[in-house]
Write an enzyme that holds these catalytic residues in place. Structure first.
Site, PDB file in Angstrom:
ATOM      1  N   ILE A 109      75.209  46.442  50.824  1.00  0.00           N
ATOM      2  CA  ILE A 109      75.748  45.090  50.952  1.00  0.00           C
ATOM      3  C   ILE A 109      75.634  44.416  49.593  1.00  0.00           C
ATOM      4  O   ILE A 109      74.560  44.406  48.993  1.00  0.00           O
ATOM      5  CB  ILE A 109      74.882  44.289  51.953  1.00  0.00           C
ATOM      6  CG1 ILE A 109      74.887  44.970  53.320  1.00  0.00           C
ATOM      7  CG2 ILE A 109      75.278  42.836  51.986  1.00  0.00           C
ATOM      8  CD1 ILE A 109      75.787  44.373  54.320  1.00  0.00           C
ATOM      9  N   CYS A 110      76.741  43.849  49.114  1.00  0.00           N
ATOM     10  CA  CYS A 110      76.704  43.172  47.814  1.00  0.00           C
ATOM     11  C   CYS A 110      75.833  41.921  47.895  1.00  0.00           C
ATOM     12  O   CYS A 110      76.052  41.046  48.740  1.00  0.00           O
ATOM     13  CB  CYS A 110      78.111  42.765  47.391  1.00  0.00           C
ATOM     14  SG  CYS A 110      78.092  41.676  45.958  1.00  0.00           S
ATOM     15  N   ILE A 111      74.886  41.835  46.994  1.00  0.00           N
ATOM     16  CA  ILE A 111      73.922  40.727  47.064  1.00  0.00           C
ATOM     17  C   ILE A 111      74.585  39.372  46.808  1.00  0.00           C
ATOM     18  O   ILE A 111      74.315  38.399  47.514  1.00  0.00           O
ATOM     19  CB  ILE A 111      72.720  40.960  46.115  1.00  0.00           C
ATOM     20  CG1 ILE A 111      71.677  39.862  46.317  1.00  0.00           C
ATOM     21  CG2 ILE A 111      73.147  41.056  44.651  1.00  0.00           C
ATOM     22  CD1 ILE A 111      70.318  40.196  45.778  1.00  0.00           C
ATOM     23  N   ALA A 130      76.574  38.428  49.803  1.00  0.00           N
ATOM     24  CA  ALA A 130      75.678  38.186  50.940  1.00  0.00           C
ATOM     25  C   ALA A 130      74.979  36.843  50.813  1.00  0.00           C
ATOM     26  O   ALA A 130      74.822  36.111  51.795  1.00  0.00           O
ATOM     27  CB  ALA A 130      74.656  39.309  51.046  1.00  0.00           C
TER      28      ALA A 130
END
Lengths: 102, 130, 134
Positions: B77-79, B82
């Site tokens: 998941i792309c920080i 997110a």
């Protein structure tokens, strides 16, 4: 390098599909998934545009997406091949690259 | 062959998460390797642990989680995406000073470099989105 | 790490959706990996690089200046669709002056924007190894 162009928008709603066809190279493949599946049907305002492109590219449709939208494969433009997800995978392997026309 | 998959839309709103799941299952069934699945834009919502769809509907997040467990998939998941959308694992929530977190098991949170690395390391990169 | 030809395809206007901004974030990260990066601006994507963007009326941050920094990151191939500009009543004069500095030519400023027609754009796309669309 041959490219698989993946289209997922209806040609009756968005320009993505037309834009894709305007940027394909000879020997490429086009796969219609999701809402783009409706573009596979013969006798629509879009079918002539797709048939013209079919001189240069191979065109496929994800059969499940066509069926989900109440359309049977016998209404497809001649020369379009219906594939399942295994066929989708094969297309990504056979072509060196992919481009999604989101 | 080695694949990286990018998913740009969340579950339910758009078909792309369903399509990507089916595509990933077919890849694995044919013996291909999934180097990484990278979730970007609203795609980060595929990692939420707090979805409760009606009983007769699919639970997409759980399907990812189970697929990850079964095949040891790297679901990233792309920080940055997110953080914008309020999705956090335990460590990130703690760092931001929140008591709760909402990331389902099987996903990890990391940077955009993971997407570029996926593109470099894989034979094919396939994007699903809207 | 290997070098690959990456293309980022931009087909959506900025601000109405977050795709343009988050695409730019990926482009900037790709620079750190020293890849051979190209950007394509097609259809409404051309609105991402118009000059004079003013977002004071919509409550969002104007991120158009970030495109001007791309040259500093060695991202200097921005292919713009001629037909997409024409369809929208725009010309290259409506776009920002995006440049990069050529180290081998006494740091001369050179244009990053490359105007291409459809067949030229198709040829550039055909050369790519990884194509990411947003």
């Amino acid at each position: 390098m041959a490219m698989l162009h993946i289209v997922n928008k209806s040609p009756f709603e968005k320009v993505s599909f037309r834009s894709c066809l305007n940027h394909v190279s000879k020997g490429d493949s086009v796969l219609m998934i999701e809402d783009a599946a409706v573009g596979a049907i013969e006798g629509t305002s879009f079918s002539e545009k797709l048939k013209t492109a079919m001189g240069d590219v191979s065109v496929y449709v994800l059969g499940g997406d066509l069926a989900a939208r109440g359309l049977s494969e016998d209404r497809m433009i001649d020369g379009i091949k219906a594939v399942d997800y295994a066929g989708f995978v094969d297309l990504t392997v056979e072509n060196e690259t992919t481009q999604s026309w989101l | 062959m080695k694949f990286t998959i990018m998913i740009n839309e969340g579950p339910y709103q758009h078909q792309s998460a369903d399509s990507a799941l089916q595509f990933c299952r077919s890849l694995l069934a044919q013996g291909h390797e999934i180097f990484r699945v990278f979730f970007y834009h609203d795609g980060v919502n595929n990692g939420s642990s707090l979805s409760v769809p009606p009983a007769d509907d699919r639970l997409i997040q759980k399907e990812w989680s189970e697929l990850s467990k079964e095949h040891d998939l790297d679901l990233v998941i792309c920080i940055a995406a997110a953080q914008r959308r309020g999705l956090m694992d335990k460590d990130e929530a703690k760092r931001q000073g929140f008591e709760s977190n909402n990331m389902i098991e099987g996903f990890r949170i990391s940077g955009l470099g993971q997407l570029i690395e996926g593109g470099i390391e894989s034979d094919r990169t396939v994007v699903f989105g809207d | 790490m290997a070098t690959k030809k990456f293309m980022f395809v931009n087909r959506k206007a900025p601000y109405g959706t977050v795709y343009a901004l988050e695409s730019l974030e990926v482009v900037l990260i790709s620079a750190a990996f020293e890849q051979d990066v190209s950007l394509a601006f097609i259809d409404d994507g051309v609105y991402q690089i118009t000059k004079g963007q003013d977002t004071t009326g919509i409550g969002q941050k104007n991120f158009s200046n970030t495109y001007k920094a791309l040259g500093d990151y060695e991202i200097k191939k921005l292919y713009v669709s001629k037909e997409s500009l024409e369809e929208r009543g725009l010309t290259q004069d409506d776009l920002m002056d995006l440049v990069w500095e050529d180290e081998d030519d006494d740091w001369a400023e050179k244009p990053s924007i490359i105007m291409v027609d459809r067949s030229e754009m198709a040829a550039v796309m055909a050369e790519q190894e990884v194509t990411l669309s947003f």
